[in-house]
Design an enzyme around this catalytic site. Sequence first.
Site, PDB file in Angstrom:
ATOM      1  N   ASP A 117      -8.910   7.077  -2.333  1.00  0.00           N
ATOM      2  CA  ASP A 117      -7.726   7.583  -3.022  1.00  0.00           C
ATOM      3  C   ASP A 117      -8.201   8.229  -4.328  1.00  0.00           C
ATOM      4  O   ASP A 117      -9.405   8.415  -4.535  1.00  0.00           O
ATOM      5  CB  ASP A 117      -6.711   6.450  -3.276  1.00  0.00           C
ATOM      6  CG  ASP A 117      -7.200   5.440  -4.314  1.00  0.00           C
ATOM      7  OD1 ASP A 117      -8.402   5.487  -4.690  1.00  0.00           O
ATOM      8  OD2 ASP A 117      -6.391   4.602  -4.763  1.00  0.00           O
ATOM      9  N   TYR A 148      -5.836   6.847   4.393  1.00  0.00           N
ATOM     10  CA  TYR A 148      -5.922   5.874   3.302  1.00  0.00           C
ATOM     11  C   TYR A 148      -5.225   4.558   3.679  1.00  0.00           C
ATOM     12  O   TYR A 148      -5.804   3.475   3.589  1.00  0.00           O
ATOM     13  CB  TYR A 148      -5.309   6.431   1.995  1.00  0.00           C
ATOM     14  CG  TYR A 148      -5.116   5.314   1.008  1.00  0.00           C
ATOM     15  CD1 TYR A 148      -6.192   4.856   0.259  1.00  0.00           C
ATOM     16  CD2 TYR A 148      -3.904   4.628   0.920  1.00  0.00           C
ATOM     17  CE1 TYR A 148      -6.059   3.769  -0.585  1.00  0.00           C
ATOM     18  CE2 TYR A 148      -3.757   3.537   0.094  1.00  0.00           C
ATOM     19  CZ  TYR A 148      -4.835   3.116  -0.665  1.00  0.00           C
ATOM     20  OH  TYR A 148      -4.707   2.021  -1.476  1.00  0.00           O
ATOM     21  N   GLU A 182       0.827  -1.206   0.000  1.00  0.00           N
ATOM     22  CA  GLU A 182       0.000   0.000   0.000  1.00  0.00           C
ATOM     23  C   GLU A 182       0.867   1.263   0.000  1.00  0.00           C
ATOM     24  O   GLU A 182       0.543   2.236  -0.663  1.00  0.00           O
ATOM     25  CB  GLU A 182      -0.950   0.006   1.205  1.00  0.00           C
ATOM     26  CG  GLU A 182      -2.076  -0.999   1.100  1.00  0.00           C
ATOM     27  CD  GLU A 182      -2.968  -0.771  -0.122  1.00  0.00           C
ATOM     28  OE1 GLU A 182      -3.022   0.357  -0.634  1.00  0.00           O
ATOM     29  OE2 GLU A 182      -3.602  -1.741  -0.566  1.00  0.00           O
TER      30      GLU A 182
END
Length: 378
Positions: free
Chosen positions: A144, A126, A43
């Site tokens: 996002d 996020y 991520e």
Amino acid sequence: MPASVHASHLKAFQSALPAWFQTVARDLPWRRTDDPYPIWLSEVMLQQTRVDQAQPYYERFLAAFPTIEALALAGLDEVLLQWEGLGYYSRARNLHCAAQMVVRDFGGRFPDTYEAIRRLPGVGPYTAAAVLSIAFKRPHAVLDGNVARVLTRVFTIDDDVKKGRTRRHLQQLADVLLPPEKPGVFNEAIMELGATVCTPTAPRCPRCPVQEACGAYAAGTPEAYPVSAKKAPLPHYDIAVGLVFNDEGEILIQRRPEDGLLGGLWEFPGGKQEPDEALEETCRRELREELGIDIAVVAPFQTLAHAYTHFKITLHAFRCRLLQGMPVSANGCPVQWIPVAALKDFAFPRANRRLIEHLAKQALNPSLFDGAAGPGSF
Ligand code: SF4
């Protein structure tokens, strides 16, 4: 539920979207695990980097640091060297620091609550939502750029997508749409939709699983979304740097302060051209001011353009020879003379690495290199 969410939206996002994802999901290494460490790593890497670019880095990084403990124990130089070329180096510094915090404060177990995970350096809303939903199946919706694009189109939201108020509205929508029983699949699916179907230009609406609920599709205006204020053009700077050799043929490098742009990476010394200043003089002045040494500029070496997030540069590199002085950094950062062959063992920003590649070509073809001071062998 926000007034704009109807049953057709819930059906599209909670049923059609996950079903579509099961049929198209790319087989990616971080999708084959529910270990939070590699999921977190992926991520972080994917925040500013495309999947095809990130994947080899992900594999190399995990081979070097297979566990969060291994990452915590590594030196920052080692971590930056594995990250070199991916850019946005604060991500690597934060990963390293966060791994040390997980080992120190959480006994090596990745935290599984929103509050705890947000305490880790570099973990924003996020990343927290992505790791919690994918690794721990917790109901947190991600937002996002891909998700924002899908939602502004489906709900025909024409507010500036960069504004905090719009982001909060989009987050609310994502929270409502998220099916609590499979949050990770939903998050991955909506991001995949934005990345592969609902693309910034020429979205593939006929293949879209949420087409029936999409306002922009119905209006024939997908590309009008998302709306965002025009960006000001990036400022441009001319930078002069010296590839300075000493009498032993060693080359001079210095380390950037850890807390700024490209923090902790090594570079060739130099700086910004001042008005009405010749670039050779910029190079001499910067090395005098930054390192307390006098150099002779032997010849232009290479000029290249490079863009960062907030500005662009033209980098003018000069081959230089040390005249006098012992380099000591004015801001206390490490400075080293090293053999040219050792440049590969240090992490450099991309523009500097291009200079090193050019240097390697010259070393292979000495006729290109006509000065007294020059590179040793690679
Ligand atoms: Fe995007 Fe088209 Fe799907 Fe709407 S129908 S979400 S515009 S791809």
